[in-house]
Write a protein that holds these residues in place. Sequence first.
Motif, mmCIF file in Angstrom:
data_model
loop_
_atom_site.group_PDB
_atom_site.id
_atom_site.type_symbol
_atom_site.label_atom_id
_atom_site.label_comp_id
_atom_site.label_asym_id
_atom_site.label_seq_id
_atom_site.Cartn_x
_atom_site.Cartn_y
_atom_site.Cartn_z
ATOM 1 N N LEU A 39 109.498 -2.294 68.950
ATOM 2 C CA LEU A 39 109.335 -1.314 67.876
ATOM 3 C C LEU A 39 108.728 -0.007 68.372
ATOM 4 O O LEU A 39 109.164 1.078 67.978
ATOM 5 C CB LEU A 39 108.458 -1.896 66.762
ATOM 6 N N THR A 40 107.714 -0.110 69.223
ATOM 7 C CA THR A 40 107.045 1.111 69.680
ATOM 8 C C THR A 40 107.984 2.016 70.471
ATOM 9 O O THR A 40 108.115 3.205 70.160
ATOM 10 C CB THR A 40 105.792 0.760 70.504
ATOM 11 N N PRO A 41 108.675 1.518 71.527
ATOM 12 C CA PRO A 41 109.578 2.407 72.273
ATOM 13 C C PRO A 41 110.791 2.860 71.464
ATOM 14 O O PRO A 41 111.250 3.998 71.635
ATOM 15 C CB PRO A 41 110.000 1.568 73.483
ATOM 16 N N GLY A 45 111.676 6.656 70.894
ATOM 17 C CA GLY A 45 112.941 7.154 71.412
ATOM 18 C C GLY A 45 113.830 7.774 70.358
ATOM 19 O O GLY A 45 114.599 8.691 70.645
ATOM 20 N N LEU A 46 113.739 7.300 69.122
ATOM 21 C CA LEU A 46 114.585 7.813 68.047
ATOM 22 C C LEU A 46 113.824 8.714 67.079
ATOM 23 O O LEU A 46 114.359 9.115 66.047
ATOM 24 C CB LEU A 46 115.214 6.650 67.282
ATOM 25 N N ALA A 53 111.203 1.835 61.914
ATOM 26 C CA ALA A 53 111.864 1.048 62.958
ATOM 27 C C ALA A 53 111.931 -0.425 62.577
ATOM 28 O O ALA A 53 112.863 -1.138 62.963
ATOM 29 C CB ALA A 53 111.128 1.210 64.288
ATOM 30 N N GLY A 54 110.961 -0.910 61.797
ATOM 31 C CA GLY A 54 110.975 -2.292 61.335
ATOM 32 C C GLY A 54 112.195 -2.626 60.492
ATOM 33 O O GLY A 54 112.516 -3.800 60.305
ATOM 34 N N SER A 101 123.505 4.123 70.832
ATOM 35 C CA SER A 101 123.447 4.876 69.577
ATOM 36 C C SER A 101 122.660 6.169 69.728
ATOM 37 O O SER A 101 121.541 6.158 70.259
ATOM 38 C CB SER A 101 122.799 4.026 68.476
ATOM 39 N N PRO A 102 123.188 7.288 69.224
ATOM 40 C CA PRO A 102 122.461 8.557 69.303
ATOM 41 C C PRO A 102 121.417 8.721 68.214
ATOM 42 O O PRO A 102 120.561 9.595 68.299
ATOM 43 C CB PRO A 102 123.572 9.598 69.149
ATOM 44 N N ASN A 103 121.490 7.887 67.153
ATOM 45 C CA ASN A 103 120.550 8.044 66.045
ATOM 46 C C ASN A 103 120.302 6.704 65.371
ATOM 47 O O ASN A 103 121.016 5.723 65.606
ATOM 48 C CB ASN A 103 121.054 9.079 65.035
#
Length: 394
Positions: A39-41, A45-46, A53-54, A101-103
């Motif tokens: 979750l953190t990276p 990153g996004l 992110a969860g 994935s870009p997003n």
Amino acid sequence: MTTVGTGPRSQLRAWLGVAAITASLFVFVTTELMPVGLLTPVSAGLSISVGVAGMMVTLYGISAGVGVPFLVAWSRTVNRRVLLATLLAIMAAGNLVTAVSPNFPIVLAARLVTGFAHGVFWAIGVAMAMRLVPGEKVGKAAAVVLSGMSIATVVGMPLGTFLESLTDWRTTFLIWSGLSLAVLLAVVLTLPSLPSQSAIPVREVFALPMRNRRLRAVMSTVALYVLGHFGAYTFIRPFIEQRTGASAAWVTGLLIVFGIGGAVGNFVAGHTVARNTRTTFVAACAGLVASLSLLLLFGDSPAGLAIAVVVWGVSFGAANLCQVNMMLAAAPDTFEAAMSLNTMGYNIAIALGALLGGVFAGGFGTVGAVWLGVALTVTALLTALGSHRDTTRT
């Protein structure tokens, strides 16, 4: 239940097929839970929050749960060997799309599709393994396949976290895409043709809990402890990092410890669940409450954190073994329907647990997600105790 072959060579191929199905479960479970350790990276990153992110866990769980009875019914004429190979191909493609994935919306779309594949596997996988072996070995085959969940927790998810620390989160998902293809090849080479034997009509799946009071009680209790567990566990990495400043390697070690604890819990419960399933489950729920409480009280110290994670893993492993036995005992004559309901309820609880945990983490910090876990596991414990008293009176 029809089995495939009885000679020595046929039996060898049958057990190789069981191993391939077990490896499939390993891939599906690690794909589902690996974002917990990333979750953190991923959020960094996004450029999204940890709570957002969860949703990678939440959406996957929703599709894995809600889609099961419909997809199994729609695929009722599909050969189960072909269906499993297709599910693994979808898993490989989903992990590949996630890696490039870009997003975040595209990541969520990939997780949605792979979640559907995961849910269908749970509905057919154990039954497939039981068809491969002689009648006296079906219990052993089911146990071997279900061990894939423990292996995924012990090795798969911590390995994903470790790989991310060496490379990055995108490379980790790329590696898992390749692993999915490798398991797909194993399925093609080892499994015989398995024509569909017992398709599950949607109306039968949803009507079953209406007719079965015991099944309703089991589903309610399971939903509560799964909600509590994943409400807290989805945010275990950011919780540890914020409370202790732990490195990625330390988090990986704790995840491995949790997984080993889960395997120990499965092993211990395996010896007690046959004698008293309900008491074992009550003890497991009590362990979940104790572990999360320990996390809140002593999670600032490495020793306290380690003890809490060990108790948590042992308790969760035992609870998982108990809930499978309770579900099947509640509906012994409708195995596939019970497995479909189990998949649906369990994965919806994962999704909602991660969602509620994200809400509490966003409003109160990651400690809020752990408090949510305490409240829900206490409710599960009380429900299990009440159900025990009702059963004793009847």
